[in-house]
Design an enzyme around this catalytic site. Sequence first.
Site, PDB file in Angstrom:
ATOM      1  N   ASP A 152       0.599  -1.358   0.074  1.00 33.73           N
ATOM      2  CA  ASP A 152       0.226   0.027  -0.115  1.00 33.73           C
ATOM      3  C   ASP A 152       0.780   1.267   0.051  1.00 33.73           C
ATOM      4  O   ASP A 152       1.458   1.577   1.008  1.00 33.73           O
ATOM      5  CB  ASP A 152      -1.001   0.011   1.184  1.00 33.73           C
ATOM      6  CG  ASP A 152      -1.739   1.117   1.353  1.00 33.73           C
ATOM      7  OD1 ASP A 152      -1.957   1.777   0.359  1.00 33.73           O
ATOM      8  OD2 ASP A 152      -2.279   1.511   2.614  1.00 33.73           O
ATOM      9  N   SER A 186       0.003   4.274   2.759  1.00 34.80           N
ATOM     10  CA  SER A 186       0.134   4.206   4.293  1.00 34.80           C
ATOM     11  C   SER A 186       1.546   3.940   4.532  1.00 34.80           C
ATOM     12  O   SER A 186       2.295   3.498   3.279  1.00 34.80           O
ATOM     13  CB  SER A 186      -0.635   3.210   4.735  1.00 34.80           C
ATOM     14  OG  SER A 186      -0.665   1.750   4.480  1.00 34.80           O
ATOM     15  N   ASN A 204       2.835   1.603   7.502  1.00 36.33           N
ATOM     16  CA  ASN A 204       3.037   0.752   8.459  1.00 36.33           C
ATOM     17  C   ASN A 204       2.764  -0.581   7.890  1.00 36.33           C
ATOM     18  O   ASN A 204       1.945  -0.909   7.085  1.00 36.33           O
ATOM     19  CB  ASN A 204       2.219   0.953   9.767  1.00 36.33           C
ATOM     20  CG  ASN A 204       2.506   2.044  10.273  1.00 36.33           C
ATOM     21  OD1 ASN A 204       1.916   3.224  10.082  1.00 36.33           O
ATOM     22  ND2 ASN A 204       3.236   1.916  11.604  1.00 36.33           N
ATOM     23  N   TRP A 207       1.332  -4.350   9.214  1.00 38.83           N
ATOM     24  CA  TRP A 207       0.825  -5.174  10.349  1.00 38.83           C
ATOM     25  C   TRP A 207       0.420  -6.592   9.919  1.00 38.83           C
ATOM     26  O   TRP A 207      -0.124  -6.602   8.540  1.00 38.83           O
ATOM     27  CB  TRP A 207      -0.307  -4.268  10.803  1.00 38.83           C
ATOM     28  CG  TRP A 207      -1.308  -4.149   9.982  1.00 38.83           C
ATOM     29  CD1 TRP A 207      -1.570  -2.922   8.919  1.00 38.83           C
ATOM     30  CD2 TRP A 207      -2.562  -4.699   9.652  1.00 38.83           C
ATOM     31  NE1 TRP A 207      -2.618  -3.012   8.351  1.00 38.83           N
ATOM     32  CE2 TRP A 207      -3.496  -4.035   8.896  1.00 38.83           C
ATOM     33  CE3 TRP A 207      -2.872  -6.032  10.363  1.00 38.83           C
ATOM     34  CZ2 TRP A 207      -4.672  -4.672   8.396  1.00 38.83           C
ATOM     35  CZ3 TRP A 207      -4.258  -6.477   9.662  1.00 38.83           C
ATOM     36  CH2 TRP A 207      -5.097  -5.950   8.788  1.00 38.83           C
ATOM     37  N   TYR A 246      -7.829   3.428   8.201  1.00 41.82           N
ATOM     38  CA  TYR A 246      -7.680   3.495   6.921  1.00 41.82           C
ATOM     39  C   TYR A 246      -9.084   4.395   6.372  1.00 41.82           C
ATOM     40  O   TYR A 246      -9.714   4.585   7.076  1.00 41.82           O
ATOM     41  CB  TYR A 246      -7.484   2.282   5.985  1.00 41.82           C
ATOM     42  CG  TYR A 246      -6.238   1.594   6.536  1.00 41.82           C
ATOM     43  CD1 TYR A 246      -4.939   1.985   5.845  1.00 41.82           C
ATOM     44  CD2 TYR A 246      -6.202   0.641   7.569  1.00 41.82           C
ATOM     45  CE1 TYR A 246      -3.869   1.086   6.192  1.00 41.82           C
ATOM     46  CE2 TYR A 246      -5.059   0.010   7.798  1.00 41.82           C
ATOM     47  CZ  TYR A 246      -3.778   0.409   7.000  1.00 41.82           C
ATOM     48  OH  TYR A 246      -2.743  -0.321   7.563  1.00 41.82           O
ATOM     49  N   ASP A 254      -1.822   5.616  -5.503  1.00 41.62           N
ATOM     50  CA  ASP A 254      -2.160   4.620  -4.229  1.00 41.62           C
ATOM     51  C   ASP A 254      -2.406   3.369  -4.808  1.00 41.62           C
ATOM     52  O   ASP A 254      -3.404   2.880  -5.068  1.00 41.62           O
ATOM     53  CB  ASP A 254      -3.173   5.450  -3.480  1.00 41.62           C
ATOM     54  CG  ASP A 254      -3.659   4.666  -2.127  1.00 41.62           C
ATOM     55  OD1 ASP A 254      -2.823   3.578  -1.810  1.00 41.62           O
ATOM     56  OD2 ASP A 254      -4.554   4.877  -1.576  1.00 41.62           O
ATOM     57  N   THR A 264      -5.545   1.608  -2.907  1.00 37.31           N
ATOM     58  CA  THR A 264      -7.074   2.047  -3.517  1.00 37.31           C
ATOM     59  C   THR A 264      -7.280   1.368  -4.763  1.00 37.31           C
ATOM     60  O   THR A 264      -6.582   1.619  -5.760  1.00 37.31           O
ATOM     61  CB  THR A 264      -7.058   3.607  -3.607  1.00 37.31           C
ATOM     62  OG1 THR A 264      -6.867   4.262  -2.031  1.00 37.31           O
ATOM     63  CG2 THR A 264      -8.609   4.039  -4.044  1.00 37.31           C
TER      64      THR A 264
END
Length: 330
Positions: free
Chosen positions: A20, A23, A25, A27, A65, A212, A215
């Site tokens: 992505d 963003s 991070n 996880w 998000y 992005d 998206t």
Amino acid sequence: QYYGEIPIGPPPQNFLILPDTGSSNLWVPSSKCASSNIACHSHNQYTSSASSTYQANGTSFGIQYGTGQLTGFLSEDVVNVAGLQIQHQTFGEAVKEPGITFVVARFDGIMGLAFESISVDHVTPVWYNIWNQGLVEENLFSFWLSKDPNATPGGELTFGGIDSSRYTGNITYVPLTSKTYWGFGMDQAYLNGESLEWCDESNDKKCFTIADSGTSLIAGPTKTINALNEKLGAQVVRNEGIFPDCSILDRTDADIAFELNGRMFTLTPKDYVLQSQDAQGNPQCISGLMGLEMPIGYPLLYILGDVFISTYYAVFDFGNSQVGFATAIQ
């Protein structure tokens, strides 16, 4: 949804992650997730006690998000991305993932590829560690996304290079205006060669745009995108354009173009219309452009998501603070 597999820790625990650029991070779901967390229990979970290189951190972690949110805590381990062994990568273990977004997601977690400036808890993003640990020769990565949902591979993310077999013609580079998201200025947008006048700065319509990969669609201010979808003949329902039939696919007067650094990047209806089926199994065509509710006080924002990136090979060039686009080979 475009996603790929990464192992964490030795012995490797495998996860499907969505790369992505919107963003910063990394996880994955945690084995310590709440019993009520349906999304966690229906996806792969990270078990820290099973890893020989796990390092505890424990700092609380939460991220919101455009759709979906989660909370948990931070941990550290070895992360393998495309064969690159990243040492001491801090990531989030998701404990709570409310809502339906991550329940239905085909991926387990998300790997953010935007800038450290927007990283939650100031965690060093994966790409920064890849570069800082000398794992690649060029400070950039690039995306090729297939338009065929049944294709193998479904896409290609190249770290530290550009795959010239995936595009044709020249790459046009656009300088970044923001090092938060991959943000840059759009010159203008056009329908069938006529200006849509989205980017008339005298009317305070600055076209701040981000590329992005996280998206799926192309998104923009609700009023602007809804008007375009209606002009194309779609009925707008909850900021989504639904066409009465699929004749839009054969139209030659419905090309949309985005002007970036003086070059026109054109999308035909076959590029931006999503084909699916309704509840009765009949063909249905939905616009790949969607209205985005903007919070009061925020600047107008346009998002070039996977509908655009699947049409135009995308280069995210950290070293030169620019993004590049070229015609993708499908």
